[in-house]
Structure formats: structure tokens, C-alpha cells
Scaffold this active site. Sequence first.
Site, PDB file in Angstrom:
ATOM      1  N   ALA A 136      55.234  45.972  45.465  1.00  0.00           N
ATOM      2  CA  ALA A 136      55.085  47.102  44.530  1.00  0.00           C
ATOM      3  C   ALA A 136      54.172  46.778  43.349  1.00  0.00           C
ATOM      4  O   ALA A 136      53.877  47.651  42.544  1.00  0.00           O
ATOM      5  CB  ALA A 136      56.472  47.528  44.013  1.00  0.00           C
ATOM      6  N   TYR A 166      46.591  38.522  61.385  1.00  0.00           N
ATOM      7  CA  TYR A 166      46.929  39.794  60.734  1.00  0.00           C
ATOM      8  C   TYR A 166      47.190  40.884  61.778  1.00  0.00           C
ATOM      9  O   TYR A 166      48.181  41.624  61.694  1.00  0.00           O
ATOM     10  CB  TYR A 166      45.777  40.186  59.811  1.00  0.00           C
ATOM     11  CG  TYR A 166      46.010  41.413  58.970  1.00  0.00           C
ATOM     12  CD1 TYR A 166      46.777  41.343  57.803  1.00  0.00           C
ATOM     13  CD2 TYR A 166      45.455  42.640  59.318  1.00  0.00           C
ATOM     14  CE1 TYR A 166      46.976  42.462  57.013  1.00  0.00           C
ATOM     15  CE2 TYR A 166      45.646  43.765  58.543  1.00  0.00           C
ATOM     16  CZ  TYR A 166      46.402  43.676  57.383  1.00  0.00           C
ATOM     17  OH  TYR A 166      46.601  44.798  56.610  1.00  0.00           O
ATOM     18  N   ASP A 218      60.385  36.748  47.309  1.00  0.00           N
ATOM     19  CA  ASP A 218      59.449  36.419  48.385  1.00  0.00           C
ATOM     20  C   ASP A 218      60.056  36.962  49.668  1.00  0.00           C
ATOM     21  O   ASP A 218      61.083  36.454  50.139  1.00  0.00           O
ATOM     22  CB  ASP A 218      59.275  34.900  48.458  1.00  0.00           C
ATOM     23  CG  ASP A 218      58.305  34.473  49.555  1.00  0.00           C
ATOM     24  OD1 ASP A 218      57.993  35.299  50.447  1.00  0.00           O
ATOM     25  OD2 ASP A 218      57.871  33.316  49.531  1.00  0.00           O
TER      26      ASP A 218
HETATM   27  P1  NAD Z   1      47.506  44.150  47.753  1.00  0.00           P
HETATM   28  O1  NAD Z   1      47.044  42.745  47.931  1.00  0.00           O
HETATM   29  O2  NAD Z   1      46.866  44.997  46.729  1.00  0.00           O
HETATM   30  O3  NAD Z   1      49.095  44.172  47.501  1.00  0.00           O
HETATM   31  C1  NAD Z   1      49.977  43.381  48.221  1.00  0.00           C
HETATM   32  C2  NAD Z   1      51.156  43.032  47.324  1.00  0.00           C
HETATM   33  O4  NAD Z   1      52.100  42.277  48.111  1.00  0.00           O
HETATM   34  C3  NAD Z   1      50.768  42.141  46.122  1.00  0.00           C
HETATM   35  O5  NAD Z   1      51.282  42.695  44.928  1.00  0.00           O
HETATM   36  C4  NAD Z   1      51.408  40.806  46.443  1.00  0.00           C
HETATM   37  O6  NAD Z   1      51.832  40.080  45.291  1.00  0.00           O
HETATM   38  C5  NAD Z   1      52.601  41.229  47.298  1.00  0.00           C
HETATM   39  N1  NAD Z   1      53.073  40.121  48.137  1.00  0.00           N
HETATM   40  C6  NAD Z   1      52.329  39.239  48.840  1.00  0.00           C
HETATM   41  N2  NAD Z   1      53.112  38.349  49.450  1.00  0.00           N
HETATM   42  C7  NAD Z   1      54.388  38.669  49.134  1.00  0.00           C
HETATM   43  C8  NAD Z   1      55.653  38.108  49.450  1.00  0.00           C
HETATM   44  N3  NAD Z   1      55.741  37.015  50.218  1.00  0.00           N
HETATM   45  N4  NAD Z   1      56.765  38.681  48.960  1.00  0.00           N
HETATM   46  C9  NAD Z   1      56.683  39.782  48.168  1.00  0.00           C
HETATM   47  N5  NAD Z   1      55.512  40.358  47.822  1.00  0.00           N
HETATM   48  C10 NAD Z   1      54.377  39.798  48.299  1.00  0.00           C
HETATM   49  O7  NAD Z   1      47.363  44.803  49.199  1.00  0.00           O
HETATM   50  P2  NAD Z   1      47.381  46.345  49.681  1.00  0.00           P
HETATM   51  O8  NAD Z   1      46.036  46.650  50.158  1.00  0.00           O
HETATM   52  O9  NAD Z   1      48.046  47.215  48.680  1.00  0.00           O
HETATM   53  O10 NAD Z   1      48.305  46.189  50.970  1.00  0.00           O
HETATM   54  C11 NAD Z   1      49.628  46.688  51.035  1.00  0.00           C
HETATM   55  C12 NAD Z   1      50.058  46.722  52.493  1.00  0.00           C
HETATM   56  O11 NAD Z   1      49.198  47.613  53.204  1.00  0.00           O
HETATM   57  C13 NAD Z   1      49.934  45.373  53.202  1.00  0.00           C
HETATM   58  O12 NAD Z   1      50.989  45.211  54.101  1.00  0.00           O
HETATM   59  C14 NAD Z   1      48.627  45.490  53.943  1.00  0.00           C
HETATM   60  O13 NAD Z   1      48.587  44.645  55.061  1.00  0.00           O
HETATM   61  C15 NAD Z   1      48.662  46.949  54.324  1.00  0.00           C
HETATM   62  N6  NAD Z   1      47.353  47.502  54.642  1.00  0.00           N
HETATM   63  C16 NAD Z   1      46.355  47.536  53.726  1.00  0.00           C
HETATM   64  C17 NAD Z   1      45.122  48.080  54.066  1.00  0.00           C
HETATM   65  C18 NAD Z   1      43.973  48.163  53.100  1.00  0.00           C
HETATM   66  O14 NAD Z   1      42.883  48.549  53.528  1.00  0.00           O
HETATM   67  N7  NAD Z   1      44.146  47.842  51.837  1.00  0.00           N
HETATM   68  C19 NAD Z   1      44.932  48.568  55.357  1.00  0.00           C
HETATM   69  C20 NAD Z   1      45.964  48.521  56.273  1.00  0.00           C
HETATM   70  C21 NAD Z   1      47.175  47.992  55.903  1.00  0.00           C
END
Ligand code: NAD
EC number: 1.1.1.n12
Length: 256
Positions: free
Chosen positions: A14, A164, A70
Site C-alpha cells: 500500500a 516474475y 514482509d
Molecule cells: P511498486 O514498486 O510501486 O509498489 C510495490 C510495493 O510493494 C512497494 O511499496 C513495496 O515496498 C511493497 N513490497 C515489496 N516487497 C514487499 C514485501 N515483501 N512485503 C510487503 N510489501 C512489499 O509497484 P506497482 O507497480 O505498484 O506494483 C504493484 C503490484 O502490481 C505488483 O504486484 C506488481 O507486480 C503488479 N503489477 C504492476 C504492473 C505495472 O506495470 N506497474 C503491471 C502488472 C502488475
Amino acid sequence: QLRLCSALALVTGAGSGIGRAVSVRLAREGAAVAACDLDEAAASETVRLLGGRGSEEVAPCGGHAAFQADVSEAGAVRRLLEQVQACFSRPPSVVVSCAGITRDEFLLHMSEDDWDKVIAVNLKGIFLVTQAAAQLLVSSGCHASIINISSITGKVGNMGQTNYAASKAGVIGLTQTAARELGRHGIRCNSVLPGFITTPMTQKVPQKVLDKVTGMIPMGHLGDPEDVADVVAFLASEDSGYITGASVEVTGGLFM
Ligand code: NAD
């Protein structure tokens, strides 16, 4: 009309990108939000945006609250669910797993550590959160909506992302199976498959690659975190009351 007035939403990841946008959107729909992130300061910042309290002031709480955990550690996830339940005096009726990481490398060169780390956070993390939430919900007889963020990469693969793509394909199967097992308990489980969304995660992708991908998207542009959050809000609400086991693509038409 607010669709989530009596809901308590637990959102992982979040503190950034999609998880932050989801937290904002669900709060706007009337939900109380338990914002969890590995990065405690980032989760607290999200709660501040929602007008709630930081994790240092968690109890007793009325509105929103931040939690550090985590998601890849079973003990941490168990404690998280206990803390949320204690803080809000009820289990979350909406659970959105957004926590995720990338460790990109071509298959020929990918290290075991890069494979393990991505599977641990993206796949085992969602297993642990889904299981812990479901155990709490089933034992308390509460209906709920569980939404797991997968990726279009889990369906079609992507160069440099064997770890991934495998984790995200796993999330789809995990979520469908959870939907089968939990439906009779009034718990719906759906996954959301974003395409390329502008967040800190995609800021790491070279501009050349982003330009190429943009050219392949029928809508002609990358998505915003809010595009994903809108779909999550729908899946969290009773507007999707008969939808479970679905994998909803939010891609602007990429790879249809
Ligand atoms: P982001 O990096 O902006 O946010 C991810 C968040 O997850 C970060 O705040 C991080 O601190 C937290 N995090 C990481 N490891 C963690 C752990 N072990 N425990 C708790 N929190 C943890 O990434 P995003 O782009 O917002 O991605 C969010 C989700 O959407 C992810 O699952 C990502 O794979 C998925 N996603 C993103 C995209 C994209 O294009 N951005 C596309 C498809 C899927």
C-alpha cells in the site's frame, strides 16, 4: 453512492504505485483501510493521504491505519492479520494483495536468488495473505472479497522475466483454486492482470522499451494506477457479487 461503507480493506504493497491508488480509491468508496507495506514510512504516508493515523498510533483506531509486514514471511503475515483484527475489532472484508517486486534477468543468466526472491514475495506472499485472511474469515463466518494482483505477464510471458511471469501465472491458479474452495463460505476471489502501468516499478524499464510497448497498446498509452484501482473497487463491491475466479485484464487492450 458509496459502495464500501461498512468494509474494512487490507491492502498490501500500500506504500506505492497501485497499492497506494487502491487504498485511496477504497477509502473514497467508504472503506476503512489497513495499509500494509514492507516500508513502514511509505504505508504511513499512504494513511496520511487518506487522513488517518500512522502505525505508531495504531490503537485504538477509527479510520485508517498503517502496518509494517514482509508478506513473504509466514510469521509476519500471521501477526499482521492479528494486528488488523485487534485494531479494527473485525477481520478485513476486502483483501487486496498488491505487494510485488521484479528482479529481471534473461533465463540464461538468472540467479537462483533472483528466482527465489521474486517467487517468495509475489507468489508465496499472496498464498500466505490469502490463507491467513481466509482462515480468519471462515472461522468468523464473514463474507469477503479477495483480490490478488497478478499481471498480463503471467498470461503471455515477458523477455527477462521468467521469475516474475511464473509468479504471476501462479497467482492466477492460486486465486482460481481459492475461489473454488471458498465460494461456499461467501468469499469471492479474483485476480487482476494489469498491463503496463506508470508506477515506480515501471520507472525502471528503459524508455525505448516503454515506447515500443506503447505502440502495441490499442488505447495508445500506458495505464495509470487509478485505472487498476477502479477495477479493484468494482471487484471489492457487491456490484461484482456474482463474479469469482475471474482474471480481469486492465491493459488498454495489450495482448488481447
Ligand atoms: P511498486 O514498486 O510501486 O509498489 C510495490 C510495493 O510493494 C512497494 O511499496 C513495496 O515496498 C511493497 N513490497 C515489496 N516487497 C514487499 C514485501 N515483501 N512485503 C510487503 N510489501 C512489499 O509497484 P506497482 O507497480 O505498484 O506494483 C504493484 C503490484 O502490481 C505488483 O504486484 C506488481 O507486480 C503488479 N503489477 C504492476 C504492473 C505495472 O506495470 N506497474 C503491471 C502488472 C502488475
